[in-house]
Design a protein around this motif. Sequence first.
Motif, mmCIF file in Angstrom:
data_model
loop_
_atom_site.group_PDB
_atom_site.id
_atom_site.type_symbol
_atom_site.label_atom_id
_atom_site.label_comp_id
_atom_site.label_asym_id
_atom_site.label_seq_id
_atom_site.Cartn_x
_atom_site.Cartn_y
_atom_site.Cartn_z
ATOM 1 N N GLU A 268 0.857 -1.174 0.000
ATOM 2 C CA GLU A 268 0.000 0.000 0.000
ATOM 3 C C GLU A 268 0.894 1.226 0.000
ATOM 4 O O GLU A 268 1.919 1.264 0.692
ATOM 5 N N LEU A 269 0.520 2.219 -0.804
ATOM 6 C CA LEU A 269 1.322 3.429 -0.966
ATOM 7 C C LEU A 269 0.445 4.648 -0.720
ATOM 8 O O LEU A 269 -0.571 4.835 -1.396
ATOM 9 N N VAL A 270 0.813 5.455 0.264
ATOM 10 C CA VAL A 270 0.126 6.720 0.538
ATOM 11 C C VAL A 270 1.104 7.841 0.224
ATOM 12 O O VAL A 270 2.262 7.811 0.664
ATOM 13 N N TYR A 271 0.651 8.831 -0.540
ATOM 14 C CA TYR A 271 1.538 9.911 -0.950
ATOM 15 C C TYR A 271 0.751 11.205 -1.061
ATOM 16 O O TYR A 271 -0.462 11.196 -1.258
ATOM 17 N N GLY A 272 1.470 12.331 -0.943
ATOM 18 C CA GLY A 272 0.803 13.628 -0.944
ATOM 19 C C GLY A 272 1.157 14.518 -2.100
ATOM 20 O O GLY A 272 0.700 15.668 -2.166
ATOM 21 N N SER A 273 1.971 14.013 -3.046
ATOM 22 C CA SER A 273 2.369 14.801 -4.213
ATOM 23 C C SER A 273 2.826 13.850 -5.301
ATOM 24 O O SER A 273 3.114 12.668 -5.043
ATOM 25 N N THR A 274 2.924 14.375 -6.523
ATOM 26 C CA THR A 274 3.416 13.552 -7.625
ATOM 27 C C THR A 274 4.823 13.054 -7.339
ATOM 28 O O THR A 274 5.131 11.866 -7.534
ATOM 29 N N ASP A 275 5.692 13.949 -6.863
ATOM 30 C CA ASP A 275 7.063 13.536 -6.551
ATOM 31 C C ASP A 275 7.079 12.440 -5.486
ATOM 32 O O ASP A 275 7.874 11.503 -5.556
ATOM 33 N N GLY A 276 6.195 12.574 -4.493
ATOM 34 C CA GLY A 276 6.135 11.556 -3.460
ATOM 35 C C GLY A 276 5.681 10.214 -4.006
ATOM 36 O O GLY A 276 6.230 9.164 -3.637
ATOM 37 N N GLY A 277 4.688 10.225 -4.884
ATOM 38 C CA GLY A 277 4.226 8.984 -5.484
ATOM 39 C C GLY A 277 5.307 8.310 -6.301
ATOM 40 O O GLY A 277 5.494 7.092 -6.236
ATOM 41 N N LEU A 278 6.042 9.109 -7.083
ATOM 42 C CA LEU A 278 7.125 8.543 -7.897
ATOM 43 C C LEU A 278 8.231 7.974 -7.018
ATOM 44 O O LEU A 278 8.774 6.904 -7.304
ATOM 45 N N GLU A 279 8.568 8.672 -5.949
ATOM 46 C CA GLU A 279 9.590 8.167 -5.038
ATOM 47 C C GLU A 279 9.159 6.860 -4.406
ATOM 48 O O GLU A 279 9.959 5.926 -4.249
ATOM 49 N N GLY A 280 7.868 6.779 -4.052
ATOM 50 C CA GLY A 280 7.369 5.540 -3.486
ATOM 51 C C GLY A 280 7.471 4.371 -4.454
ATOM 52 O O GLY A 280 7.890 3.275 -4.069
ATOM 53 N N ILE A 281 7.119 4.595 -5.707
ATOM 54 C CA ILE A 281 7.222 3.517 -6.707
ATOM 55 C C ILE A 281 8.689 3.151 -6.925
ATOM 56 O O ILE A 281 9.012 1.958 -7.075
ATOM 57 N N ARG A 282 9.574 4.111 -6.925
ATOM 58 C CA ARG A 282 11.006 3.787 -7.079
ATOM 59 C C ARG A 282 11.474 2.866 -5.961
ATOM 60 O O ARG A 282 12.200 1.896 -6.201
ATOM 61 N N ARG A 283 11.068 3.166 -4.737
ATOM 62 C CA ARG A 283 11.509 2.339 -3.612
ATOM 63 C C ARG A 283 10.925 0.929 -3.709
ATOM 64 O O ARG A 283 11.616 -0.061 -3.425
ATOM 65 N N ILE A 284 9.673 0.842 -4.092
ATOM 66 C CA ILE A 284 9.030 -0.467 -4.171
ATOM 67 C C ILE A 284 9.603 -1.317 -5.304
ATOM 68 O O ILE A 284 9.830 -2.516 -5.159
ATOM 69 N N CYS A 285 9.857 -0.669 -6.448
ATOM 70 C CA CYS A 285 10.204 -1.409 -7.670
ATOM 71 C C CYS A 285 11.705 -1.468 -7.946
ATOM 72 O O CYS A 285 12.107 -1.922 -9.018
ATOM 73 N N THR A 286 12.517 -1.048 -7.009
ATOM 74 C CA THR A 286 13.966 -1.170 -7.171
ATOM 75 C C THR A 286 14.393 -2.536 -6.649
ATOM 76 O O THR A 286 14.083 -2.884 -5.493
ATOM 77 N N PRO A 287 15.073 -3.330 -7.467
ATOM 78 C CA PRO A 287 15.485 -4.674 -7.041
ATOM 79 C C PRO A 287 16.354 -4.620 -5.796
ATOM 80 O O PRO A 287 17.131 -3.715 -5.622
#
Length: 287
Positions: A268-287
Motif C-alpha cells: 500500500e502506498l500513501v503519498y501527498g504529491s506527484t514527486d512523493g508517489g514517484l519516489e514511493g514507486i522507485r523504492r518499491i520497484c527497485t530490485p
Amino acid sequence: MFDATLHIPPFNVRLRSPFAAVRRHVHTFYPRSVLPQDSRVFIDFDIEVLPGRGLRRVWRPQARFLLDGAEPFFPLPAAQAAPMFEWGMNWCVAQRPMGWLVMHGAVLARDGAALVMPGFPGAGKSTLCASLAFIEGWRLLSDELTVLDPSDGLLVPHPRPISLKNNSIGVVTAFPGAHLGPIYRDTRKGTITHAACPPASMADAAQRARAAWIVFPRFEVGAALRIEQISRVEAFTLISEQSFNGERMGGPGFDALCAMFDHVTCHELVYGSTDGGLEGIRRICTP
C-alpha cells in the motif's frame, strides 16, 4: 458518417458515428490504429455512437452507445459523444473477453516486469499512472483495465488514452511529452479529458509482461510518504473486488489470479504529491 475499423490492441473495433467529435477523437488518439478499408479482420466489437431519437436530435441532443446493435446503457449529452466511446470501450472489454480475466487497474511495465495498480475511486491512480509513463518512462499497458491471460499468466497490453479528471488535468498538462485532448465539463465524473498514450507504448503493444508488483495507491493532500508491505492474502482479497468477470470465469479465473500472485510483492502506498508517489514507486520497484 465516420466508419472505420480500428486495431486497439488486442482487439479489432468497428466504429461508426456521425459525430465530428468522435472522428476527431480517433484521429487525435488512435492515428495509427485505423486499418485499411479493405482489411478483412475479425471484429471483436461492432460499435456505433449515434444521435438521440426523435426530438433528442435537436432538443437537448443526446449520444447513444450501441454494441452489435444493442444499447447497453442510457444516452448521454451529445457533447460527451467522444468520451462516451471510451467509457463504452471499457464496458465492452470488461463484459466480453471471457477467455481473459479483466480487472479494474492500471498496468505499466519495465524490462518485462509489470506494475499493477488496482483502481479504487479517488485514489489518484490515473495521475500516478501518467507520471510514471511520461516522467519515468514506464511502458503503459493500460490506464484502466488489467487483462490477464490464464494460458500463460501474462498481462495483455491494451494501450488507450489515459482518462484524467478534475485536479489531475492541470497536473498532467505540465508533464513532458503529454498531449491532452479537449476538456469535457459536467460529465458524470466531473471535468474530464484524455492524455494520449505515449507512442512507444503503442508501438510495443504486442509485448506482454509478467506481474512483479501490486501497489494500492492512495493520494492524500499533504500526506507524508508511507509504504507498507501487505500480505498476498490481503492483496488477493482487495484485487478480487476489482475483477469484472472473475465470477463468470469461475475456476480458471481464480487459478490464474492465484498464479499471478506467485510472482509479486504487494504494497500500500500513501503519498501527498506527484514527486512523493514517484519516489514511493522507485523504492518499491527497485530490485
